[in-house]
Design a protein around this motif. Structure first.
Motif, short mmCIF file in Angstrom:
data_model
loop_
_atom_site.label_atom_id
_atom_site.label_comp_id
_atom_site.label_asym_id
_atom_site.label_seq_id
_atom_site.Cartn_x
_atom_site.Cartn_y
_atom_site.Cartn_z
N GLY A 1 0.82 -1.14 -0.16
CA GLY A 1 0.02 0.02 -0.04
C GLY A 1 0.83 1.32 0.11
O GLY A 1 2.22 1.36 -0.03
N THR A 2 0.07 2.48 0.14
CA THR A 2 0.90 3.84 0.04
C THR A 2 1.01 4.58 1.25
O THR A 2 1.26 5.51 1.23
CB THR A 2 0.02 4.60 -0.92
N PHE A 3 0.94 3.59 2.34
CA PHE A 3 1.28 4.46 3.52
C PHE A 3 2.83 4.46 3.84
O PHE A 3 3.40 4.06 3.11
CB PHE A 3 0.66 3.35 4.90
N TYR A 4 3.12 5.36 4.83
CA TYR A 4 4.35 5.70 5.09
C TYR A 4 5.29 4.32 5.57
O TYR A 4 4.66 3.64 6.45
CB TYR A 4 4.53 6.65 6.14
N ARG B 1 9.64 1.95 -2.38
CA ARG B 1 8.88 1.08 -3.11
C ARG B 1 9.79 0.18 -4.19
O ARG B 1 9.93 -0.82 -4.46
CB ARG B 1 7.82 1.73 -3.75
N GLU B 2 10.85 1.24 -4.67
CA GLU B 2 11.78 0.68 -5.68
C GLU B 2 12.72 -0.09 -5.10
O GLU B 2 13.06 -1.18 -5.69
CB GLU B 2 12.63 2.04 -6.17
N ALA B 3 13.12 0.08 -3.63
CA ALA B 3 14.03 -0.92 -3.15
C ALA B 3 13.41 -2.26 -3.46
O ALA B 3 14.32 -3.41 -3.10
CB ALA B 3 14.23 -0.65 -1.66
N LEU B 4 12.27 -2.55 -2.86
CA LEU B 4 11.42 -3.94 -3.35
C LEU B 4 12.11 -4.70 -4.51
O LEU B 4 12.14 -5.82 -4.61
CB LEU B 4 10.08 -3.88 -3.19
N LEU B 5 12.36 -3.94 -5.57
CA LEU B 5 12.50 -4.48 -6.80
C LEU B 5 13.93 -5.20 -6.68
O LEU B 5 14.34 -6.26 -7.18
CB LEU B 5 12.75 -3.46 -7.93
N TYR B 6 14.64 -4.76 -5.99
CA TYR B 6 15.87 -5.22 -5.58
C TYR B 6 16.39 -6.12 -4.67
O TYR B 6 17.30 -6.83 -4.39
CB TYR B 6 17.30 -4.05 -5.63
N ILE B 7 15.21 -6.31 -3.47
CA ILE B 7 15.46 -7.41 -2.66
C ILE B 7 14.91 -8.69 -2.89
O ILE B 7 15.65 -9.63 -2.49
CB ILE B 7 14.40 -6.69 -1.36
N ILE B 8 13.84 -8.64 -3.82
CA ILE B 8 13.06 -10.00 -4.00
C ILE B 8 13.87 -10.96 -5.33
O ILE B 8 14.21 -10.29 -6.10
CB ILE B 8 11.64 -9.85 -4.35
N TYR C 1 -4.38 -2.06 -7.26
CA TYR C 1 -5.30 -1.33 -6.01
C TYR C 1 -4.33 -0.65 -5.13
O TYR C 1 -4.41 0.43 -4.87
CB TYR C 1 -6.11 -2.41 -5.63
N LEU C 2 -3.67 -1.50 -4.34
CA LEU C 2 -2.70 -1.05 -3.29
C LEU C 2 -1.88 0.10 -3.73
O LEU C 2 -1.76 1.25 -3.02
CB LEU C 2 -1.78 -2.01 -2.62
N GLY C 3 -1.21 -0.05 -4.64
CA GLY C 3 -0.23 0.75 -5.30
C GLY C 3 -0.74 1.96 -6.22
O GLY C 3 -0.15 3.09 -6.42
N GLY C 4 -2.26 1.93 -6.54
CA GLY C 4 -2.46 3.15 -7.33
C GLY C 4 -3.97 3.45 -7.17
O GLY C 4 -4.17 4.33 -6.75
N TRP C 5 -5.00 2.48 -7.27
CA TRP C 5 -6.51 3.13 -7.08
C TRP C 5 -6.80 3.44 -5.62
O TRP C 5 -7.91 3.76 -5.15
CB TRP C 5 -7.25 2.02 -7.78
N LEU D 1 7.94 1.64 -13.49
CA LEU D 1 9.19 1.41 -13.00
C LEU D 1 9.37 2.43 -11.95
O LEU D 1 10.56 2.23 -11.21
CB LEU D 1 10.01 1.79 -14.49
N TYR D 2 8.72 3.76 -12.14
CA TYR D 2 9.07 4.85 -10.92
C TYR D 2 8.39 4.50 -9.87
O TYR D 2 8.93 4.51 -8.79
CB TYR D 2 8.71 6.08 -11.70
N TRP D 3 7.29 4.01 -9.74
CA TRP D 3 6.18 4.07 -8.93
C TRP D 3 6.17 2.69 -7.96
O TRP D 3 6.10 2.71 -6.69
CB TRP D 3 4.83 4.71 -8.92
#
Length: 809
Positions: free
Chosen positions: A323-326, A334-341, A504-508, A590-592
């Motif tokens: 989600g978009t919470f702090y 959010r981008e860090a998740l791309l490099y963790i998994i 949903y979580l990251g957009g709508w 890619l950005y969000w």
């Protein structure tokens, strides 16, 4: 958006060939073993008879999908149409109108009587679904049903759209007219005409959905049923009945059908699961299992039982989303998740790499290494921007991204700047590969220093919970319906939030559906995103302020996802505007990082090798070859044609419609047309070639197929000009049928092997110059002419009924 629920009779198919006659072939007297074929598909509770079994508007009907054919079918892999109930159709964009011209030689059949199929039948279906069940909002509004739906004559229906988009009308054109012959439903329509929309809705729920109506079929098969839900018998229609063409018409509409091999199907309701399916297959030795998620253990077990399994990527991509919470309202976090998994490790948690594929790009597109033919349909600039290869995790870079947002790492744990530990709870639904792969992701995050636990919810609870109330979840990022290239993305992008739940979580769920966005900048020679640049995007499409993205400065901006979705619905696939909208959407991923793509499953088609042989097509038209990707999906993926419930029935189209499946030793009609070249030299067959993705003569393919069947082929060198008239908004009248103009020059040479049986083959076609010489074949091959002598083929379908919510917009 409303949804109508159909209960489609599930399929556990057992094909039994009990007798064959010799046919008019010299010295040919054939006998064949008994074939039993089964397939399993879901469960449903059915009310006792008498009940609303055959009422298409009842929530618990057991109407089998293979008893109804669509108005037309749209093939996602190629973006091509095939007219079925309709002969043709015309689109008037400026008037927001679709006019459908139906065939004159199609009949409803129940085994003892026929009813001519007319535009009134389609009118009854659309009128009831629109006014009483509100299925087509916002395209058709129930209060406007009387002016939106007009029968111009017995074979012409006009449909006016209250809301118009470049592709929204596709949905109605792909619809199956399910069990609504006008004489049965005329009184219901007359009642509805006296009501307003509110009254019609009540009448639909309290009356229409409870009616007991007779069963009529509109397909090559009709049903012979009992007053028990235990079984339903499907029987292939006679060629003619009372002088009216039945199967004779269907044979013309679908040129490479194989239903002639399976003239009787008995469907039984049984409990369904993967374990049950495999157990039934082993028990009876006759099981055809379409669209299942194979594992090495099950596949090996089935192989010992005499089964073969072909695999094709489902394309649908499982994603991990937050989600978009702090602090996940900060792009770098959010981008860090791309490099963790580690996607490979997560995929392998379910099974071997043969059956589950890791996904190494993080945009909603087919994986380039898995289905290259679809990926190469994307314009070069989108491909170059989208392919960031996350083959290996980079925890060092992920840590730098978190630190840049003020987080810090201490004693194996990441903390927020105020000293609060960073933790996550991931929600997941059901059983199978989803939770297994997602659990692997949670373990990786925990190991990195973000303690993460997973909560698995029952399906009913999962459906009831609002996604925005979840911290994180595993869900689709690239939803299952799309089986084509970039110009078919409209099929789910026009309502992306409904068919890709990870968004949903990251957009709508974001405030106002507006999130940060910018185009990525990469470090040369790496897959690291080291910066961004902002370029605004406006359109002339009917959206508020014409604004999709706007910039705060040169490196940072925002995207309005609601406007984007309205724009992609209005844009015409194949236009520059459409491609710009796809490009900006990929940049948003890619950005969000609305979700992290993890893996996709390989779907299996399991068949008894002694009874069915599709391997000629699977070997020669393989999805991994870019030249054949689209054709492979047309022939082997259940859901490639019109989503299945909006076109040919998904569990039958590949078996009896597309032309690849046939008994062993038989050269299927499609294979014959490839071998002798008529797939390209016959103008009607060439339209089918364009439909399935084999538009050009291909001697390499001919050689492969001929080699498989140990025969010779007629090499074809053809120059073919195909003109496809598609819908545009720039002309007052646009016809959407496909017109093929073929100019053919055919050079046929001698192809000789060492066998002793000699025959002469001549191929003739319109506008064709053909030189044919004697060819030599390796051995006699059973042809489809011999199969014409089949007297009884019983296909026993041990079936269950499945509740499928048919999404209507």
């Amino acid at each position: 958006m409303e949804a109508r629920t159909y209960t489609l009779l599930a399929v556990a198919i057992a094909i039994v060939i009990t007798a064959m006659y010799g046919v008019g072939v010299a010295h040919a007297q054939q006998s064949y073993p008994t074939y039993n074929l089964t397939a399993i598909w879901g469960t449903v509770t059915v009310a006792p008879w008498p009940s609303t079994w055959w009422n298409p508007f009842a929530p618990a009907n057991i109407l089998p999908g293979n008893l109804y054919m669509p108005i037309a079918d749209y093939n996602d892999p190629t973006g091509q149409w095939w007219p079925v109930l309709a002969e043709n159709w015309t689109v008037f964009p400026q008037n927001q109108t679709l006019i459908i011209y139906f065939r004159h030689d199609i009949y409803w059949f129940n085994g003892t009587a026929v009813i001519p199929f007319t535009a009134w039948d389609a009118y009854a279906f659309f009128y009831i679904t629109d006014k009483a069940f509100q299925d087509w909002e916002p395209w058709l509004m129930p209060q406007n049903a009387d002016k939106d739906l007009i029968v111009l004559n017995n074979y012409t229906l006009s449909i006016h759209f209250d809301y118009w988009s470049s592709t929204g009308w596709y949905w109605l054109l792909m619809e199956r007219i399910v069990n609504t012959p006008w004489p049965v439903w005329e009184k219901v329509v007359e009642e509805l005409k006296t009501m307003n929309a509110s009254q019609a809705w009540t009448f639909g729920q309290d009356n229409i959905s409870k009616l007991v109506v007779p069963l009529w079929s509109l397909a090559p098969y009709y049903a012979k049923w009992s007053t028990s839900p235990t079984s339903i018998v499907f029987v292939l229609e006679p060629m003619y009945f009372d002088g009216k063409p039945l199967l004779a018409t269907w044979n013309k509409i679908i040129p490479f059908h194989t239903w002639q091999y399976y003239p009787q199907i008995t469907a039984y309701r049984v409990s369904s699961s993967l374990t049950t399916s495999v157990a039934l297959a082993l028990k009876y030795g006759n099981t055809w299992m379409p669209s299942w998620d194979p594992t090495p253990t099950y596949a090996a077990t089935l192989a010992k039982g005499g089964y073969g399994t072909i695999l094709i990527p489902d394309i649908s991509i499982l994603s991990f989303s937050v989600g978009t919470f702090y602090p996940f309202n900060i792009p770098q976090v959010r981008e860090a998740l791309l490099y963790i998994i580690n996607r490979t490790a997560a995929a392998l948690a379910w099974t071997t790499i043969q059956y589950t594929k890791p996904v190494f790009i993080n945009v909603p597109a087919p994986e380039p290494d898995i289905v290259p033919g679809f990926w190469l349909t994307y314009p070069k600039d989108i491909r170059e921007m989208s392919v960031i290869n996350f083959t290996q995790p980079n925890w060092t870079y992920a840590a730098k991204l978190l630190e840049s947002a003020g987080l810090y790492y201490k004693n194996g744990q990441w903390y927020l700047p105020n000293g609060t530990p960073l933790k996550l709870t991931v929600y997941m639904s059901g059983t199978g590969w989803w939770p297994v792969v997602t659990q692997a992701v949670t373990l990786q995050l925990s190991e990195f220093g973000i303690p993460t636990k997973m909560e698995v919810l029952e399906t009913g609870l999962w459906d009831q919970l609002w996604p925005c109330d979840m911290e994180a979840r595993g869900d689709w990022m690239f939803a299952g319906a799309n089986k084509g290239g970039i110009n078919q993305l409209w099929i789910y992008y026009d309502e992306a939030q409904y068919t890709a739940g990870a968004l949903y979580l990251g957009g709508w769920c974001a405030n106002g559906t507006i999130t940060p966005w910018a185009y990525p900048i990469f470090k040369p020679g790496t897959d690291l995103i080291v910066g961004s640049y902002c370029k605004p995007l406006t359109t002339n499409l009917p959206i508020p302020n014409n604004t999709i993205t706007w910039c705060i400065n040169s490196t940072f901006g925002y995207i309005n996802l609601t406007n984007w979705e309205d724009a992609i619905s209005a844009a015409t696939p194949g236009t520059d505007t459409y491609y710009e909208l796809v490009k900006v959407f990929h940049a948003w991923f890619l950005y969000w990082v609305p979700g992290v793509a993890i893996s996709q499953i390989m779907l299996g088609q399991t068949f008894p090798k002694s009874m069915i042989d599709p391997m000629w097509a699977y070997d020669c038209i393989n999805y991994s070859n870019p030249k054949y990707t689209a054709a492979a999906y047309s022939l082997f993926h259940d859901w490639a044609m019109g989503w299945g419930w909006d076109g040919f029935d998904p569990f039958w189209n590949i078996l009896i419609v597309m032309g690849a499946f046939a008994p062993p030793g038989v050269i299927p009609p499609l294979a014959q047309a490839i071998i002798n070249g008529s797939l390209w030299t016959n103008p009607y067959f060439h339209k089918w070639a364009v439909l399935i993705g084999l538009p050009n003569p291909d001697p390499q393919l001919q050689a492969c197929v001929a080699s498989y069947f140990h025969t010779t082929y007629t090499p074809v060198t053809t120059t073919t000009t195909t003109t496809t008239t598609t819908t545009t908004t720039t002309t007052p009248v646009t016809t959407t049928s496909t017109t093929t103009a073929t100019t053919t020059t055919t050079a046929v040479s001698t192809v000789t092997s060492t066998a002793t049986v000699t025959s002469t083959a001549t191929t003739t076609a319109v506008s064709t110059t053909t030189a044919v010489s004697t060819v030599t074949v390796t051995k006699p091959v059973i042809s489809t002419a011999l199969i014409a002598g089949i007297v009884v083929i019983v296909v026993v379908v041990a079936a269950v009924a499945a509740l499928i919510a048919m999404r209507r917009r």
